[in-house]
Design an enzyme around this catalytic site. Sequence first.
Site: not given
Length: 437
Positions: A315, A372
């Site tokens: 991330h 995700d």
Amino acid sequence: MSSVVTGKESMPETAKLKIEDREIDLRVVVGTEQEKAIDLGKLRNETGYITLDEGYVNTGSTRSAITFLNGEQGILRYRGYPIEDLASKCDFVEVSYLLIYGELPNRQQLEEFTRSIRRHTLLHEDMRYFYRGFPRDAHPMATLSSVVSAMSTFYQDSADPRDPEHVRVSIYRLLAKLPTIAAYSYKKSIGQPFIYPQNDLTYCENFLQMMFAVPCEPYDIDPDFVNALNMLLIVHADHEQNCSTSTVRMVGSSQANLFASIAAGICALWGPLHGGANEAVVSMLEEIHRDGNLKKFIDMAKDKNNKYRLMGFGHRVYKNFDPRATIIKGACDRLLAKLKIDDPLFQIAQELEQVALNDEYFVERRLYPNVDFYSGVIYRAMGIPVPMFTVLFSMGRLPGWLAHWKEMQESESFRICRPRQVYVGENERQFIPLDNR
């Protein structure tokens, strides 16, 4: 030009900036979590210089009291409450109230807030005709943003961003109608009749029945699906000054109405580098399944000379771990264990997860499975079609967008957003008539 030198570490008040033969003092702003920022608002007026920060990776665009994020320590809090507590103990509507109004509601406030949302779940009947104009294979995010933008024409009685009562009603309408708009876009894509909302259901129950019910037979709502959706909406509800939230604030800074601002946020979220990342996860799993060689893709991702990258790992902000991924990993494991779905993509996802958690290459680079990765797997297990993944992200992020838009409009330092630039084009040139070019 020299580097910036700050004042005392214990009580920073000013930073000194030396430019050529001048030295100026810049105000230091300290947040409640001891984050420090240098106020550059008067830099150009005093020096003729601006700052350059491509992608705004180190620029604070505002002071906000909504969400605190610490990427190094894996901390995410809404209005001071840890995301772990909210995801395990709250309903999505309750968290929406917290984000928008700043405090967790008491029972009476929550009942009134819920009742106000339920009063607005129906769409104006004329808006149903919009769906006839969209191609059957239209991406639901295009439909979602178009219909939300059109709300400003149907609900002109609440479109004034300077009227607190208009804003209050617009907040109810958006929270209430976005699930209806989203479910209608799915029904359009598969040729099924629209299912009206049922106001005796909870927020998540209502969305699932509008998505999957048909008029000719009863629909049983799976409570595990409801719980999983509720948790996913909560962990997506806000994430500080991300691309779509910053878009909502920038559009809203022109005093565009709330419907237009939220439609802009939906368009920003649509991008594959933002909200579309969980769609990319499933596309990656499908590609690996078609090829049949998982190791090849892992080796490609490790090869520094290969541009291939695995989607759903690491991330930009979280440098240690993503607290949202930690929360939904447990739900993902429980849901897959309960459903016992024979889907090769789930097997590939589980193998990839183990590689990312144990392989030295991924561990050293902190390329852990992110939100995700797990959300894409959960949505697939629930039967949500891939194009709808980002739509559900929009539903989750809506209260955060509303909270930031409202906070900005009520700020004493409110002003239209207008970034500067460093021009790198041609210098002044002599005009050449068309016949001489």
